[in-house]
Design a protein around this motif. Sequence first.
Motif, PDB file in Angstrom:
ATOM      1  N   TYR B  49      38.595 -21.980  72.825  1.00  0.00           N
ATOM      2  CA  TYR B  49      37.259 -21.403  72.922  1.00  0.00           C
ATOM      3  C   TYR B  49      36.248 -22.180  72.113  1.00  0.00           C
ATOM      4  CZ  TYR B  49      36.965 -17.438  75.939  1.00  0.00           C
ATOM      5  OH  TYR B  49      36.855 -16.661  77.058  1.00  0.00           O
ATOM      6  N   MET B  50      36.671 -22.648  70.949  1.00  0.00           N
ATOM      7  CA  MET B  50      35.759 -23.407  70.099  1.00  0.00           C
ATOM      8  C   MET B  50      35.379 -24.722  70.777  1.00  0.00           C
ATOM      9  SD  MET B  50      34.145 -23.041  67.345  1.00  0.00           S
ATOM     10  CE  MET B  50      34.970 -21.847  66.337  1.00  0.00           C
ATOM     11  N   ILE B  52      34.774 -24.961  73.932  1.00  0.00           N
ATOM     12  CA  ILE B  52      33.902 -24.702  75.085  1.00  0.00           C
ATOM     13  C   ILE B  52      32.570 -24.122  74.622  1.00  0.00           C
ATOM     14  CG2 ILE B  52      33.662 -23.492  77.252  1.00  0.00           C
ATOM     15  CD1 ILE B  52      36.065 -24.935  77.689  1.00  0.00           C
ATOM     16  N   ASP B  53      32.666 -23.033  73.857  1.00  0.00           N
ATOM     17  CA  ASP B  53      31.421 -22.384  73.448  1.00  0.00           C
ATOM     18  C   ASP B  53      31.600 -21.708  72.111  1.00  0.00           C
ATOM     19  OD1 ASP B  53      29.708 -19.417  74.183  1.00  0.00           O
ATOM     20  OD2 ASP B  53      28.813 -21.337  73.665  1.00  0.00           O
ATOM     21  N   GLU B  54      30.806 -22.121  71.152  1.00  0.00           N
ATOM     22  CA  GLU B  54      30.946 -21.660  69.779  1.00  0.00           C
ATOM     23  C   GLU B  54      30.664 -20.169  69.652  1.00  0.00           C
ATOM     24  OE1 GLU B  54      29.463 -23.893  65.883  1.00  0.00           O
ATOM     25  OE2 GLU B  54      27.879 -22.996  67.097  1.00  0.00           O
ATOM     26  N   SER B  56      30.800 -17.727  71.826  1.00  0.00           N
ATOM     27  CA  SER B  56      31.864 -16.905  72.405  1.00  0.00           C
ATOM     28  C   SER B  56      33.085 -16.901  71.500  1.00  0.00           C
ATOM     29  CB  SER B  56      32.273 -17.446  73.770  1.00  0.00           C
ATOM     30  OG  SER B  56      31.161 -17.514  74.618  1.00  0.00           O
ATOM     31  N   LEU B  59      32.587 -14.647  68.720  1.00  0.00           N
ATOM     32  CA  LEU B  59      32.501 -13.267  69.190  1.00  0.00           C
ATOM     33  C   LEU B  59      33.881 -12.663  69.395  1.00  0.00           C
ATOM     34  CD1 LEU B  59      30.829 -10.914  70.184  1.00  0.00           C
ATOM     35  CD2 LEU B  59      31.042 -11.844  72.475  1.00  0.00           C
ATOM     36  N   LEU B  60      34.783 -13.462  69.949  1.00  0.00           N
ATOM     37  CA  LEU B  60      36.140 -12.952  70.175  1.00  0.00           C
ATOM     38  C   LEU B  60      36.740 -12.438  68.878  1.00  0.00           C
ATOM     39  CD1 LEU B  60      37.705 -15.623  72.550  1.00  0.00           C
ATOM     40  CD2 LEU B  60      37.020 -13.305  73.133  1.00  0.00           C
ATOM     41  N   ARG B  63      34.954  -9.312  67.506  1.00  0.00           N
ATOM     42  CA  ARG B  63      35.347  -8.056  68.176  1.00  0.00           C
ATOM     43  C   ARG B  63      36.654  -7.538  67.601  1.00  0.00           C
ATOM     44  NH1 ARG B  63      38.411  -6.367  72.157  1.00  0.00           N
ATOM     45  NH2 ARG B  63      37.843  -4.383  73.115  1.00  0.00           N
ATOM     46  N   LYS B  89      37.938 -18.139  59.736  1.00  0.00           N
ATOM     47  CA  LYS B  89      36.804 -19.062  59.922  1.00  0.00           C
ATOM     48  C   LYS B  89      35.583 -18.299  60.418  1.00  0.00           C
ATOM     49  CE  LYS B  89      35.659 -23.412  62.120  1.00  0.00           C
ATOM     50  NZ  LYS B  89      36.129 -24.550  62.905  1.00  0.00           N
ATOM     51  N   TYR B  93      32.039 -18.460  58.581  1.00  0.00           N
ATOM     52  CA  TYR B  93      30.835 -18.982  59.228  1.00  0.00           C
ATOM     53  C   TYR B  93      29.779 -17.908  59.385  1.00  0.00           C
ATOM     54  CZ  TYR B  93      32.395 -23.677  60.071  1.00  0.00           C
ATOM     55  OH  TYR B  93      32.775 -24.973  59.888  1.00  0.00           O
ATOM     56  N   ARG B  96      27.994 -17.817  56.164  1.00  0.00           N
ATOM     57  CA  ARG B  96      27.192 -18.968  55.782  1.00  0.00           C
ATOM     58  C   ARG B  96      26.028 -19.278  56.716  1.00  0.00           C
ATOM     59  NH1 ARG B  96      29.889 -24.146  54.867  1.00  0.00           N
ATOM     60  NH2 ARG B  96      31.584 -23.621  56.234  1.00  0.00           N
ATOM     61  N   TYR B  97      26.129 -18.846  57.980  1.00  0.00           N
ATOM     62  CA  TYR B  97      25.086 -19.225  58.934  1.00  0.00           C
ATOM     63  C   TYR B  97      24.396 -18.010  59.532  1.00  0.00           C
ATOM     64  CZ  TYR B  97      27.285 -23.762  58.592  1.00  0.00           C
ATOM     65  OH  TYR B  97      27.793 -24.932  58.121  1.00  0.00           O
ATOM     66  N   ARG B  99      22.267 -17.739  61.811  1.00  0.00           N
ATOM     67  CA  ARG B  99      22.140 -17.773  63.287  1.00  0.00           C
ATOM     68  C   ARG B  99      23.376 -17.174  63.940  1.00  0.00           C
ATOM     69  NH1 ARG B  99      23.677 -21.204  67.362  1.00  0.00           N
ATOM     70  NH2 ARG B  99      23.981 -23.171  66.287  1.00  0.00           N
ATOM     71  N   ALA B 107      25.470  -9.419  70.053  1.00  0.00           N
ATOM     72  CA  ALA B 107      26.508  -9.267  71.081  1.00  0.00           C
ATOM     73  C   ALA B 107      27.350  -8.029  70.872  1.00  0.00           C
ATOM     74  CB  ALA B 107      27.400 -10.508  71.079  1.00  0.00           C
TER      75      ALA B 107
END
Lengths: 663, 298, 188
Positions: B49-50, B52-54, B56, B59-60, B63, B89, B93, B96-97, B99, B107
Amino acid sequence: MPEPRGPVRIGVYTCHCGTNIAGTVDCKALAQYAASLPNVVVSRDYKYMCSDPGQDLIRQDIREYELNRVVVASCSPHLHEHTFRTALRVGGLNPFYFQMVNIREQDSWVHKNKTQATRKAKDLVRAAVRRVAWHEPLERGRVAVHPDVLIVGGGIAGIHAALTLANAGKHVYLVERDSTIGGHMARFDKTFPTLDCAACILTPKMSAVRSHPNITLWTYSEVTRVDGFVGNYKICITRRPRYIDENLCVGCLECIEACVYKQAKVPDEFNEGLSKRKPIYIPFPQAVPLVPVVDPETCIEFKSGKCKKTCIQACGDRHAINLRMEEQREEIQVGTVILATGFQTFDARKTPYYGYGMYPNVYTALEVERLVNASGPTGGEVVLRDGRKPETVGIIHCVGSRDENTHRYCSRVCCMYSLKLAHLLKEHTGAEVFNFYIDMRTPGKGFEEFYQRLLNEHVHFIRGRVAEVTDWVYDPSEAGKLVIRAEDTLAGFVRRIPVDMVVLATGLEPRADTTEVRRLFNITCADGFFLERHPKLAPVNTFTDGVFLAGCCQGPKDIPDTVAQAGAAAAEAMALIDAGYVEMEPNTAQVNEDLCAGCKTCITMCPYHAISFVREIYKSRVNEALCKGCGTCAAACPSGAIKQNLFQDEEIFEEIEGLLTNA
Amino acid sequence: MPPSYGYFPGCTLRGTGVAYEESMLALFETLGLPVQEVHDWNCCGATSYMSIDEGSAFLLSARNLAQAHQEGHQELLAPCAACYLVLRKTQDYMQRYPRIRQEIHEALGNGHVGALASVRVRHPLETLYVDVGVDKIRSRRVREWRGGKVACYYGCQLVRPFAEADRDHNPMRMDELLRAVGVPTVEYSLKTKCCGGALTGTIHDVGVNLNRILIREAARTGAQAIATVCPLCQYNLDAYQWEIRKQNGDLDMPILYFTQILGWALGADVRSLGFQRSISGRKTIQQWFSHAEKEVYA
Amino acid sequence: MERKIKLQREADPDWARRVSERPGCEGLFSCLQCGACSGTCPLSIYMDFAPRRIIALVREGFRTEALASKTIWLCTSCYSCAVHCPRQIHITDVMYSLKREAIQAKLYPARFPIPVLAQEFYRMVRERGRNSEFWLVLRMALRSNPFVLFGMLRTGWDLMRTGRLSLRRDHIPDVKKLQVGLLPREVA
């Protein structure tokens, strides 16, 4: 609010500073505006106020316009406050009737919009004009400087500074924690780039120290307490007991020979634990003073009380050994202090992936210095811990340096000493040597030529930071060896290089007790090293007057730079001593004893220990020589009893009013 | 009664890593540590997943953490080292971020982002070492070790980049736990060298090569088995030995989960530990773990 | 004879700066090019550009070379590089961000198995919330190179007889809610 005494006549001078200020601030408009302010008698603008003609303007105007206050709007006071105050003095006015406005670092250099920058400059000048009206005449105090000097640390830095000062006729106390002077340099084999023998160039200086009439050498001693201020330090030194009287010992060393321990058993610190010593020992044959030390942790007599004490018998009529010796306290008075406490090497166990401590044939650079040294643990034969002689050697640069995980800085000397060790190892063993580096730092005189020499000696230079040293064998050709895996970034592939011996070029770091030492002497640290007053223009001064720095305690450096710095520190100390007195900046605080309630709040707040409590009258009193004018006590005093010169309440309030009121 | 540990199995523990779940649950039951599976957990996304799209990917995990928190768990056990890393992780993250925090907040709807940080993500290795302790494990030993030497293989996700479960260079916690029940462990220089992860399934030869190196070196140090903490490592080392055997003829090494070894030593039912799931080294497993009353492969 | 020279108009420094602003990629410009990452990476010996070179390419803005490399796909995110880097650069995160960009830009060989695996994994979890290894490998093989399935027969059999080959297609009850949050990114 009371008015300032007498009529106030202010001269305002706006500096263009070329285009530095004029490029953003409209100096003509500023000067015109200043002329309209109350009490301003003359207002000028000029290209370079700090120049001679600029200062002449001030001096002439003081005469012509009978000015009694001056405001200069230019650069930072750090640069030219002193210049302009001197101009006032030469012009016949008290230098402290002056206020400087920074419209460069705080205005033209940090703003882009010209209209706003000019408006800000006007606000600042207006504030200064209101403030300066309240300035009072002040005099700089003078304090005498004691001619003696204390040098802490007997390495090459301390030794050189001591000799320089002693030769100039000053009396020096040289205090060294180890039982001998010499420091790290005494342990090196050859020095780069000339390959001079370190001991050969050091020992004459050590002897000179011992026999110099102006140097009092106290080894095995430590500074325990420092009181006082520049020119007048009172220092307590504890002299640890060596259990051998220095005055009676002649240095025959028979006691060591006679010790009941026929085999040496204690790891020898001088040889980095590669050899052993006895409980009674001398660190190395040219130690100064040449007097052995008894180590109470390992001596049988100290541990059990039941030793034959053959050492005392061997000493015979001289009776130099006294196992009941106690520590001595000395108290001295000096005017200046030079700190030359040196460095320690990075502990390679903190980079476990290089295998130090895990694999026996991984060494630190200092251990290798001892190995190749003819008076070292193996007599100069390079023999590994498992008895073999190395056929291939890998030297890894930047261990504990240039690394966010350990130390960020570059330790400056490791590239050069790695080249040196490569040469010495090759010379002693004929081995194939590989140096693994990131950048080759060879800036000094003869350094690049030394690198060329090594290249021509066919030492391998692989540009690639070593990731790990492993005993995992991939190919049969690597059996029995340690493998260094690194990317050869220049040739363009990852390589595995099997070696017999790995040498870690460990970096320099500040000594473990740096925090305690800096508190003793009231100085600051940065990155762990003692902090100099200015990195370019005052590299040996500290922010505490009278305390100077020399050598690696200020930052990693090689021997030529250390010696140069030691000379510089000696010169600074000499300048103070020969001037005979020190002038104090008058921005000090004073306690109004009528208002003081004796609550002692100021005493606890003062970071410079400058306030003392006078019991007889139950009031606090500021020692103006120690006071740095930080203003903390003045702000903290609940009774408002403390005022500070140059930052009095009226001055500050007027400045604030000036900033906020739009005239 | 200690509070129960929330349990996040991850997809692999229901597939090729089934022995890990079996042995871990058996071990924790023997120790009297209640473990409760989080309902409705979703795949952690692992490395795919990392790639393809950070958003998402985070989010996994978010959840999963939110589920755990909702069910009242303050501790969440994630035995699969990759799941463990991804969950940790995500917490790191998010902290720290801003955004990423914002994206997750939007979401998850009314999921409280702060709550996600309050769930402590644990790995069973570290849980056993810290919460239970080597001494307690030693005192609870019931069966005496009959087997040979074991090489403890930690893999990469467990000890990098977060060194909370164990330190990165020469970790020793698994070694210490196993030694506490009498298992001799070897000095293994490749403890944390990557097994290639999913490479055996994509660039097969490269993946097998990495595993060949690991097994050969373990054998060279005298180990007769390898203990792992990650189901992908176990699978790689276990399932492809038949290929490695082509070059190293006599290799047939059991690749065990450390929970299997500990569970056996502490007296869990031999058949509940998943030994029958091993592909390689089955004979050795029979010799070492068969019990007088029960056979391993019954 | 191939002529290899890079003109400055082929470099995209703005792209380099944008990469360094992504979460995790902050330290990109403080790279010393020391090579510790390549030295420790277990896969560097198989890569066309060692990790250090990828950073060098990214810094100078050579986007196509970096995204089209095999390096980023061979990276197994073992984090050895990040842990050894003396500038504490999260090289693994740089690799991930390049992977994502390569997929977006479709800059990888069409049937290269690793990005295919990632995309199938992504789809499966989007569909059901969990993944099944058997179906995942099957779908990946069918999309990249079906012939590998023959080589996997032995392993498949081993897994089946030990009860490790689950044909079950797990899914979480409330997968719709999950999908709402997951960005509907079409990954061809």
